[in-house]
Write a protein that holds these residues in place. Structure first.
Motif, PDB file in Angstrom:
ATOM      1  N   ASN A  14       4.714  -2.786   3.176  1.00 19.19           N
ATOM      2  CA  ASN A  14       4.031  -2.925   1.879  1.00 19.19           C
ATOM      3  C   ASN A  14       3.850  -1.562   1.200  1.00 19.19           C
ATOM      4  OD1 ASN A  14       2.986  -5.929   1.837  1.00 19.19           O
ATOM      5  ND2 ASN A  14       2.589  -5.167   3.909  1.00 19.19           N
ATOM      6  N   TRP A  15       4.794  -0.677   1.429  1.00 22.75           N
ATOM      7  CA  TRP A  15       4.695   0.684   0.897  1.00 22.75           C
ATOM      8  C   TRP A  15       4.775   0.710  -0.628  1.00 22.75           C
ATOM      9  CZ3 TRP A  15       2.747   4.864   2.740  1.00 22.75           C
ATOM     10  CH2 TRP A  15       3.059   6.102   2.198  1.00 22.75           C
ATOM     11  N   ASP A  16       5.626  -0.127  -1.202  1.00 24.90           N
ATOM     12  CA  ASP A  16       5.824  -0.103  -2.658  1.00 24.90           C
ATOM     13  C   ASP A  16       4.553  -0.422  -3.441  1.00 24.90           C
ATOM     14  OD1 ASP A  16       8.427   0.653  -2.320  1.00 24.90           O
ATOM     15  OD2 ASP A  16       9.279  -1.352  -2.619  1.00 24.90           O
ATOM     16  N   PRO A  17       3.798  -1.470  -3.076  1.00 29.03           N
ATOM     17  CA  PRO A  17       2.535  -1.716  -3.810  1.00 29.03           C
ATOM     18  C   PRO A  17       1.552  -0.550  -3.698  1.00 29.03           C
ATOM     19  CG  PRO A  17       3.157  -3.652  -2.549  1.00 29.03           C
ATOM     20  CD  PRO A  17       4.076  -2.561  -2.122  1.00 29.03           C
ATOM     21  N   LEU A  18       1.492   0.083  -2.529  1.00 29.82           N
ATOM     22  CA  LEU A  18       0.602   1.226  -2.381  1.00 29.82           C
ATOM     23  C   LEU A  18       1.025   2.377  -3.283  1.00 29.82           C
ATOM     24  CD1 LEU A  18      -0.011   1.295   1.486  1.00 29.82           C
ATOM     25  CD2 LEU A  18      -1.642   0.659  -0.298  1.00 29.82           C
ATOM     26  N   MET A  19       2.323   2.611  -3.373  1.00 28.99           N
ATOM     27  CA  MET A  19       2.820   3.697  -4.230  1.00 28.99           C
ATOM     28  C   MET A  19       2.611   3.371  -5.710  1.00 28.99           C
ATOM     29  SD  MET A  19       3.706   6.190  -2.345  1.00 28.99           S
ATOM     30  CE  MET A  19       2.232   5.693  -1.428  1.00 28.99           C
ATOM     31  N   ALA A  20       2.725   2.096  -6.052  1.00 26.01           N
ATOM     32  CA  ALA A  20       2.445   1.698  -7.432  1.00 26.01           C
ATOM     33  C   ALA A  20       0.971   1.948  -7.758  1.00 26.01           C
ATOM     34  CB  ALA A  20       2.790   0.227  -7.641  1.00 26.01           C
ATOM     35  N   LYS A 180      -7.045  -2.857  -1.043  1.00 24.40           N
ATOM     36  CA  LYS A 180      -7.950  -3.986  -0.803  1.00 24.40           C
ATOM     37  C   LYS A 180      -7.182  -5.305  -0.833  1.00 24.40           C
ATOM     38  CE  LYS A 180     -10.622  -5.278  -4.131  1.00 24.40           C
ATOM     39  NZ  LYS A 180     -11.714  -5.366  -5.159  1.00 24.40           N
ATOM     40  N   THR A 181      -6.249  -5.434  -1.775  1.00 26.52           N
ATOM     41  CA  THR A 181      -5.455  -6.659  -1.876  1.00 26.52           C
ATOM     42  C   THR A 181      -4.592  -6.856  -0.638  1.00 26.52           C
ATOM     43  OG1 THR A 181      -5.384  -6.448  -4.290  1.00 26.52           O
ATOM     44  CG2 THR A 181      -3.745  -7.879  -3.254  1.00 26.52           C
ATOM     45  N   LEU A 182      -3.941  -5.787  -0.200  1.00 27.60           N
ATOM     46  CA  LEU A 182      -3.085  -5.881   0.991  1.00 27.60           C
ATOM     47  C   LEU A 182      -3.908  -6.173   2.243  1.00 27.60           C
ATOM     48  CD1 LEU A 182      -0.569  -2.954   0.365  1.00 27.60           C
ATOM     49  CD2 LEU A 182      -0.109  -5.412   0.255  1.00 27.60           C
ATOM     50  N   ALA A 183      -5.097  -5.571   2.328  1.00 33.64           N
ATOM     51  CA  ALA A 183      -5.945  -5.820   3.498  1.00 33.64           C
ATOM     52  C   ALA A 183      -6.335  -7.294   3.576  1.00 33.64           C
ATOM     53  CB  ALA A 183      -7.196  -4.945   3.425  1.00 33.64           C
ATOM     54  N   THR A 184      -6.578  -7.898   2.416  1.00 31.24           N
ATOM     55  CA  THR A 184      -6.923  -9.323   2.377  1.00 31.24           C
ATOM     56  C   THR A 184      -5.719 -10.192   2.727  1.00 31.24           C
ATOM     57  OG1 THR A 184      -8.580  -8.880   0.667  1.00 31.24           O
ATOM     58  CG2 THR A 184      -7.851 -11.159   0.926  1.00 31.24           C
ATOM     59  N   GLN A 185      -4.547  -9.813   2.239  1.00 29.89           N
ATOM     60  CA  GLN A 185      -3.343 -10.618   2.454  1.00 29.89           C
ATOM     61  C   GLN A 185      -2.807 -10.509   3.874  1.00 29.89           C
ATOM     62  OE1 GLN A 185      -0.721  -9.116  -0.577  1.00 29.89           O
ATOM     63  NE2 GLN A 185      -1.595 -10.403  -2.204  1.00 29.89           N
ATOM     64  N   THR A 186      -2.899  -9.331   4.466  1.00 33.48           N
ATOM     65  CA  THR A 186      -2.262  -9.092   5.768  1.00 33.48           C
ATOM     66  C   THR A 186      -3.230  -9.203   6.950  1.00 33.48           C
ATOM     67  OG1 THR A 186      -2.672  -6.700   5.631  1.00 33.48           O
ATOM     68  CG2 THR A 186      -0.605  -7.534   4.687  1.00 33.48           C
ATOM     69  N   TYR A 187      -4.531  -9.236   6.655  1.00 38.24           N
ATOM     70  CA  TYR A 187      -5.552  -9.249   7.717  1.00 38.24           C
ATOM     71  C   TYR A 187      -5.460  -8.016   8.615  1.00 38.24           C
ATOM     72  CZ  TYR A 187      -5.876 -14.133   6.275  1.00 38.24           C
ATOM     73  OH  TYR A 187      -6.012 -15.280   5.533  1.00 38.24           O
TER      74      TYR A 187
END
Length: 223
Positions: A14-20, A180-187
């Motif tokens: 999920n590197w791309d969303p973090l870089m965005a 925060k979004t990724l933490a919710t999606q990936t647990y």
């Protein structure tokens, strides 16, 4: 409770969303830093003005934004400005408005302290040379004030970089919001938030080192 197993593959996946999100964070920081540099000096000049109404407005502005939490300022501007004034901008620009005014208030005080440290003999020299108030400000006061204030201005910029994380509360897709979004999606909140913290740390350390370096050079120059 079993031993926790770290899994940073979630970061690479999920590197791309973090870089965005990081790009949005850097944009906010850069734009608001420029606003703070220019606006801070202007507000500082108002504080030191002989015109009482200008001075009162500037002092009130500084005290308001220095004495209330940045998070409250962001929420108030995002929700209350549209309600009371019927004006609504894109959330990104609302964040710029809130953070820009916040750092302007802090930078104004940095400039004021720097200007007050300028020797009186420099002002006397301006008078002797017959410089107009505008030329005195642009060519004598401003260069010295910026030079003396740089360590504090850089420190304020570090604080600004970290405060941009607060805009996640109003759903602006910055680094913190994406984390925060990724933490919710990936647990996997531990890996996500650890990575986000490391990114903020990696961005802040060079600025912090630059502050120390500049302060040492400034002291050696003034010695």
């Amino acid at each position: 409770m079993g031993r926790y197993t770290w899994d940073f593959s979630v970061i690479t996946a999920n590197w791309d969303p973090l870089m965005a999100g990081l790009a949005v964070t850097l944009q906010l920081t850069a734009i608001c830093a420029v606003i703070g540099l220019i606006g801070g000096f202007l507000v500082c000049q108002m504080v030191m003005s002989r015109i009482a109404p200008l001075r009162w407005v500037a002092i009130g502005f500084i005290e308001l934004f220095r004495c209330t939490p940045a998070l409250v300022q962001i929420i108030w501007i995002f929700y209350c400005v549209p309600y009371f004034f019927g004006v609504f901008f894109d959330p990104f620009y609302m964040a710029i408005l809130a953070l820009g005014m916040n750092i302007t208030a802090f930078n104004a005080e940095a400039y004021r302290a720097a200007i007050q440290s300028i020797p009186a003999s420099h002002y006397d020299a301006c008078t002797a040379l017959g410089l107009s108030p505008l030329k005195k400000t642009l060519f004598v006061i401003l260069p010295q004030a910026v030079l003396m204030a740089i360590p504090v201005l850089l420190t304020n910029t570090i604080g600004l970089l970290q405060q941009t994380s607060l805009v996640a509360i109003v759903a602006i897709a910055d680094l913190m919001y994406e984390g925060k979004t990724l933490a919710t999606q990936t647990y996997r909140p531990i890996e996500i938030y650890t990575t986000v913290a490391f990114i903020y740390f990696a961005l802040s350390v060079p600025l912090s080192q630059a502050v120390g370096l500049f302060e040492r050079r400034l002291r050696s120059r003034l010695a």
